[in-house]
Design a protein around this motif. Structure first.
Motif, PDB file in Angstrom:
ATOM      1  N   GLU A 155       7.439  13.366  -1.548  1.00 49.45           N
ATOM      2  CA  GLU A 155       7.255  12.026  -0.993  1.00 49.45           C
ATOM      3  C   GLU A 155       6.818  12.071   0.472  1.00 49.45           C
ATOM      4  N   ASN A 156       6.065  11.050   0.855  1.00 49.71           N
ATOM      5  CA  ASN A 156       5.586  10.851   2.228  1.00 49.71           C
ATOM      6  C   ASN A 156       4.586  11.899   2.706  1.00 49.71           C
ATOM      7  N   ASN A 157       3.802  12.428   1.775  1.00 51.80           N
ATOM      8  CA  ASN A 157       2.754  13.377   2.139  1.00 51.80           C
ATOM      9  C   ASN A 157       1.372  12.745   2.190  1.00 51.80           C
ATOM     10  N   LEU A 158       1.204  11.601   1.561  1.00 48.10           N
ATOM     11  CA  LEU A 158      -0.108  10.962   1.502  1.00 48.10           C
ATOM     12  C   LEU A 158      -0.200   9.804   2.484  1.00 48.10           C
ATOM     13  N   ALA A 212      -4.186  13.461 -14.120  1.00 51.07           N
ATOM     14  CA  ALA A 212      -3.794  12.523 -13.066  1.00 51.07           C
ATOM     15  C   ALA A 212      -4.518  11.195 -13.244  1.00 51.07           C
ATOM     16  N   VAL A 213      -5.788  11.248 -13.623  1.00 53.76           N
ATOM     17  CA  VAL A 213      -6.544  10.017 -13.865  1.00 53.76           C
ATOM     18  C   VAL A 213      -5.918   9.239 -15.014  1.00 53.76           C
ATOM     19  N   GLU A 248       1.909   9.957  -5.291  1.00 57.08           N
ATOM     20  CA  GLU A 248       2.611  11.228  -5.087  1.00 57.08           C
ATOM     21  C   GLU A 248       3.361  11.631  -6.348  1.00 57.08           C
ATOM     22  N   ARG A 249       3.960  10.664  -7.027  1.00 56.39           N
ATOM     23  CA  ARG A 249       4.650  10.972  -8.287  1.00 56.39           C
ATOM     24  C   ARG A 249       3.653  11.436  -9.351  1.00 56.39           C
ATOM     25  N   TYR A 274       0.823  -1.206   0.000  1.00 57.90           N
ATOM     26  CA  TYR A 274       0.000   0.000   0.000  1.00 57.90           C
ATOM     27  C   TYR A 274       0.858   1.256   0.000  1.00 57.90           C
ATOM     28  N   THR A 275       1.931   1.258   0.789  1.00 57.70           N
ATOM     29  CA  THR A 275       2.790   2.447   0.851  1.00 57.70           C
ATOM     30  C   THR A 275       3.454   2.723  -0.499  1.00 57.70           C
ATOM     31  N   GLU A 276       3.790   1.668  -1.245  1.00 54.17           N
ATOM     32  CA  GLU A 276       4.363   1.867  -2.572  1.00 54.17           C
ATOM     33  C   GLU A 276       3.341   2.518  -3.501  1.00 54.17           C
TER      34      GLU A 276
END
Length: 79
Positions: free
Chosen positions: A24-27, A43-44, A17-18, A9-11
């Motif tokens: 990185e690490n904001n969501l 983005a979609v 984020e990209r 999930y973290t990946e």
């Protein structure tokens, strides 16, 4: 349907984020899609392209339209 899911999930969050051009690490996954800076049609498309390339499957656009959080999007990918 995805036959094998080789991603944590973290990946997934880092990839989002990209796509959203965020640091990185904001969501954390609980964010509402409508509140995310950069969550737009581009983005979609980026998400759809990434899912297609990574998992060799298509993301259900109608299901994606009903997703309200990143967690919802992950569930669509992981099912």
């Amino acid at each position: 349907m995805i036959k094998e899911l080789h991603m944590e999930y973290t990946e997934f969050l880092r990839q989002m984020e990209r796509i959203l051009e965020m640091e990185e690490n904001n969501l954390n996954g609980t964010e509402a899609l409508r509140d995310l800076p950069g969550w737009d049609s581009l983005a979609v498309l980026g998400l759809q392209a990434w899912v297609d390339a990574t998992f060799q499957t298509r993301l259900d656009v109608l299901a994606l339209a009903s997703a309200t959080t990143l967690e919802d999007v992950w569930r669509l990918i992981a099912k």
